[in-house]
Design a protein around this motif. Structure first.
Motif, PDB file in Angstrom:
ATOM      1  N   GLU A 292       0.829  -1.204   0.000  1.00  7.73           N
ATOM      2  CA  GLU A 292       0.000   0.000   0.000  1.00  7.73           C
ATOM      3  C   GLU A 292       0.865   1.257   0.000  1.00  7.73           C
ATOM      4  OE1 GLU A 292      -2.560  -0.304   3.342  1.00  7.73           O
ATOM      5  OE2 GLU A 292      -3.744  -1.965   2.519  1.00  7.73           O
ATOM      6  N   GLU A 293       1.973   1.220   0.747  1.00  7.38           N
ATOM      7  CA  GLU A 293       2.866   2.375   0.773  1.00  7.38           C
ATOM      8  C   GLU A 293       3.506   2.608  -0.585  1.00  7.38           C
ATOM      9  OE1 GLU A 293       5.546   1.394   3.874  1.00  7.38           O
ATOM     10  OE2 GLU A 293       4.242   2.130   5.491  1.00  7.38           O
ATOM     11  N   GLN A 294       3.868   1.532  -1.258  1.00  6.72           N
ATOM     12  CA  GLN A 294       4.468   1.658  -2.584  1.00  6.72           C
ATOM     13  C   GLN A 294       3.458   2.179  -3.604  1.00  6.72           C
ATOM     14  OE1 GLN A 294       6.004  -2.248  -3.405  1.00  6.72           O
ATOM     15  NE2 GLN A 294       7.695  -2.067  -1.927  1.00  6.72           N
ATOM     16  N   ALA A 295       2.181   1.760  -3.449  1.00 10.75           N
ATOM     17  CA  ALA A 295       1.142   2.204  -4.380  1.00 10.75           C
ATOM     18  C   ALA A 295       0.784   3.673  -4.171  1.00 10.75           C
ATOM     19  CB  ALA A 295      -0.102   1.337  -4.234  1.00 10.75           C
ATOM     20  N   GLY A 296       0.996   4.178  -2.941  1.00 11.29           N
ATOM     21  CA  GLY A 296       0.682   5.565  -2.646  1.00 11.29           C
ATOM     22  C   GLY A 296      -0.775   5.757  -2.266  1.00 11.29           C
ATOM     23  N   SER A 297      -1.108   6.930  -1.779  1.00 12.64           N
ATOM     24  CA  SER A 297      -2.474   7.235  -1.341  1.00 12.64           C
ATOM     25  C   SER A 297      -3.371   7.527  -2.543  1.00 12.64           C
ATOM     26  CB  SER A 297      -2.474   8.439  -0.396  1.00 12.64           C
ATOM     27  OG  SER A 297      -1.691   8.170   0.750  1.00 12.64           O
ATOM     28  N   ALA A 298      -4.591   7.098  -2.434  1.00 12.64           N
ATOM     29  CA  ALA A 298      -5.562   7.372  -3.496  1.00 12.64           C
ATOM     30  C   ALA A 298      -6.136   8.771  -3.318  1.00 12.64           C
ATOM     31  CB  ALA A 298      -6.681   6.336  -3.464  1.00 12.64           C
ATOM     32  N   SER A 299      -6.533   9.377  -4.400  1.00 13.19           N
ATOM     33  CA  SER A 299      -7.138  10.707  -4.364  1.00 13.19           C
ATOM     34  C   SER A 299      -8.635  10.588  -4.631  1.00 13.19           C
ATOM     35  CB  SER A 299      -6.491  11.618  -5.411  1.00 13.19           C
ATOM     36  OG  SER A 299      -6.711  11.114  -6.713  1.00 13.19           O
ATOM     37  N   TRP A 300      -9.393  11.628  -4.255  1.00  8.00           N
ATOM     38  CA  TRP A 300     -10.836  11.611  -4.473  1.00  8.00           C
ATOM     39  C   TRP A 300     -11.176  11.548  -5.961  1.00  8.00           C
ATOM     40  CZ3 TRP A 300     -14.339  10.681  -0.869  1.00  8.00           C
ATOM     41  CH2 TRP A 300     -14.012  10.917   0.468  1.00  8.00           C
ATOM     42  N   SER A 301     -10.301  12.120  -6.785  1.00  5.57           N
ATOM     43  CA  SER A 301     -10.576  12.130  -8.226  1.00  5.57           C
ATOM     44  C   SER A 301     -10.574  10.726  -8.828  1.00  5.57           C
ATOM     45  CB  SER A 301      -9.558  13.000  -8.951  1.00  5.57           C
ATOM     46  OG  SER A 301      -8.242  12.479  -8.804  1.00  5.57           O
ATOM     47  N   GLU A 302      -9.890   9.791  -8.150  1.00  6.94           N
ATOM     48  CA  GLU A 302      -9.827   8.421  -8.677  1.00  6.94           C
ATOM     49  C   GLU A 302     -11.180   7.729  -8.637  1.00  6.94           C
ATOM     50  OE1 GLU A 302      -6.407   5.837  -7.888  1.00  6.94           O
ATOM     51  OE2 GLU A 302      -5.571   7.483  -6.707  1.00  6.94           O
ATOM     52  N   PHE A 304     -13.675   8.833  -9.935  1.00  9.21           N
ATOM     53  CA  PHE A 304     -14.247   9.059 -11.261  1.00  9.21           C
ATOM     54  C   PHE A 304     -13.300   8.640 -12.391  1.00  9.21           C
ATOM     55  CE2 PHE A 304     -15.664  12.317  -8.236  1.00  9.21           C
ATOM     56  CZ  PHE A 304     -17.024  12.047  -8.208  1.00  9.21           C
ATOM     57  N   THR A 305     -11.991   8.717 -12.153  1.00  6.70           N
ATOM     58  CA  THR A 305     -11.035   8.432 -13.228  1.00  6.70           C
ATOM     59  C   THR A 305     -10.576   6.984 -13.258  1.00  6.70           C
ATOM     60  OG1 THR A 305      -9.181   9.114 -11.811  1.00  6.70           O
ATOM     61  CG2 THR A 305     -10.204  10.809 -13.183  1.00  6.70           C
ATOM     62  N   ASN A 306     -10.541   6.326 -12.093  1.00  6.53           N
ATOM     63  CA  ASN A 306     -10.114   4.930 -12.035  1.00  6.53           C
ATOM     64  C   ASN A 306     -11.317   4.019 -12.280  1.00  6.53           C
ATOM     65  OD1 ASN A 306      -9.535   2.235 -10.859  1.00  6.53           O
ATOM     66  ND2 ASN A 306      -7.601   3.180 -10.247  1.00  6.53           N
ATOM     67  N   PRO A 307     -11.287   3.183 -13.329  1.00  2.34           N
ATOM     68  CA  PRO A 307     -12.464   2.349 -13.649  1.00  2.34           C
ATOM     69  C   PRO A 307     -12.871   1.434 -12.504  1.00  2.34           C
ATOM     70  CG  PRO A 307     -10.885   2.347 -15.458  1.00  2.34           C
ATOM     71  CD  PRO A 307     -10.207   3.018 -14.303  1.00  2.34           C
ATOM     72  N   PHE A 308     -11.896   0.887 -11.774  1.00  5.33           N
ATOM     73  CA  PHE A 308     -12.234  -0.031 -10.687  1.00  5.33           C
ATOM     74  C   PHE A 308     -13.028   0.696  -9.601  1.00  5.33           C
ATOM     75  CE2 PHE A 308     -11.242  -1.737  -6.475  1.00  5.33           C
ATOM     76  CZ  PHE A 308     -11.704  -3.036  -6.618  1.00  5.33           C
ATOM     77  N   PHE A 309     -12.496   1.825  -9.121  1.00  7.17           N
ATOM     78  CA  PHE A 309     -13.187   2.582  -8.076  1.00  7.17           C
ATOM     79  C   PHE A 309     -14.534   3.099  -8.574  1.00  7.17           C
ATOM     80  CE2 PHE A 309      -8.722   3.628  -6.411  1.00  7.17           C
ATOM     81  CZ  PHE A 309      -8.750   2.527  -5.579  1.00  7.17           C
ATOM     82  N   ARG A 310     -14.542   3.592  -9.808  1.00  2.01           N
ATOM     83  CA  ARG A 310     -15.775   4.144 -10.369  1.00  2.01           C
ATOM     84  C   ARG A 310     -16.869   3.088 -10.429  1.00  2.01           C
ATOM     85  NH1 ARG A 310     -13.880   5.964 -14.901  1.00  2.01           N
ATOM     86  NH2 ARG A 310     -14.453   4.161 -16.172  1.00  2.01           N
ATOM     87  N   ASN A 311     -16.533   1.903 -10.897  1.00  2.00           N
ATOM     88  CA  ASN A 311     -17.535   0.839 -11.009  1.00  2.00           C
ATOM     89  C   ASN A 311     -18.065   0.420  -9.648  1.00  2.00           C
ATOM     90  OD1 ASN A 311     -17.143   0.877 -13.758  1.00  2.00           O
ATOM     91  ND2 ASN A 311     -15.755  -0.875 -13.797  1.00  2.00           N
TER      92      ASN A 311
END
Length: 332
Positions: A292-302, A304-311
């Motif tokens: 998780e640390e390597q992947a970094g923190s997710a942003s609120w915009s994801e 809408f922009t990240n298909p996985f989160f959006r779905n």
């Protein structure tokens, strides 16, 4: 090759060992009594292992079940208020006429939705600002305490404004526990029963809705019936808040906070004092944290922009929408 065997005596089989192209060289005896005894011992060992595993889960199951009781908050507050609106003595105290008019309808709508708004906002903000930053346990204690405070304001309300304020505070408490409760259970429960443990939380919501309806029916005609119905929140919140003081923080949060030794101690207790198993699980937790640390923190915009989160968000919202549009909430 032609296999041959002599007639076995009672409880004993003689089986020749055949080598390719050669006559039998030796015979091996199998004592059925010994075989059955060995199988019985093996069965007893398996049963003992199952009992040991069950026993090792007992502490974790009890902790998860207690934390899942915060699910009662959500269901009870959702289920209790509509019937309270119909209680004669409550309406007289609020100054409402026998038949609802536009003013009464507006106050009822604010009372119901004040809880929902408080819960929604708190659930969104509590995850990052409270649960992840200060821990699951403090968040659960705070949410339970706010639920009790909100219930106290509601059952002593003398005006619609006071009632709405109590509902908003209770809603904030429920929003916090809704964010922290399932996270706590998922991080504490054994992997094999994790889904079942989290499911208890959801089941408690439904049980509390039913319990609220039954209680409202019993006290409906009492002059102080509405105070009993709304006052139960004080008891529920206080009992859970006090009980949570004696519950440990989750191993994952402790490890993430750099308190590895404490995380191991807590996880060892949760796994029936099996330190070896606790160390293996904690190693797995460390690996997940590093990823998780390597992947970094997710942003609120994801969202809408990240298909996985959006779905995930779209499916979740549509599921809730179609549930509500059926009108079931009006019946509850």
């Amino acid at each position: 090759l032609k296999q041959c065997a002599s007639s076995p005596p009672p409880l004993r089989i003689r089986r020749p060992t055949i080598c390719s192209g050669m006559a039998p060289q030796r015979e091996t005896e199998f004592d059925l009594d010994s075989t059955e005894s060995s199988n019985a011992s093996s069965d007893l060992g398996v049963k003992a292992l199952k009992l040991e595993t069950t026993g090792s889960r007992a502490h974790a199951v009890m902790v998860c079940a207690f934390v899942a009781s915060t699910g009662f908050f959500h269901g009870y507050d959702n289920g209790v208020v509509n019937d309270v609106f119909t209680m004669l003595h409550f309406r007289q105290m609020m100054g409402w006429p026998e038949e609802d008019n536009s003013k009464v309808a507006f106050e009822q709508g604010c009372t119901v939705n004040g809880f929902n708004i408080g819960a929604a906002v708190a659930a969104i903000l509590a995850g990052h600002l409270l649960v992840d930053k200060y821990g699951r346990k403090p968040a659960l204690i705070l949410g339970s305490a706010l639920f009790a405070v909100g219930g106290a304001i509601q059952c002593t309300a003398v005006s619609a404004l006071m009632l709405i304020l109590g509902r908003i505070i209770a809603g904030v408490g429920v929003g916090i526990t809704s964010s922290a409760g399932p996270a706590y259970i998922a991080e504490v429960s054994p992997e094999a029963i994790r889904g079942s443990m989290v499911g208890i939380y959801q089941s408690n919501i439904c049980v509390a809705i039913l319990g609220a309806a039954v209680l409202n029916y019993v006290v409906h005609d009492l002059s102080y019936g509405w105070q009993i119905s709304l006052g139960v929140q004080v008891v529920m919140g206080t009992v859970v808040a006090v009980g949570l003081v004696f519950v440990s923080e989750t191993p994952r949060f402790l490890e993430n906070a750099g308190r590895s030794e404490e995380a191991l101690q807590v996880l060892t207790r949760l796994r029936g004092n099996d330190e070896a198993a606790a160390r293996r699980e904690l190693d797995s937790v460390r690996a997940e944290i590093r990823e998780e640390e390597q992947a970094g923190s997710a942003s609120w915009s994801e969202i809408f922009t990240n298909p996985f989160f959006r779905n995930v968000v779209v499916i979740g919202c549509l599921t809730q929408f179609f549930q509500i549009i059926t009108g079931i909430n009006a019946m509850v």
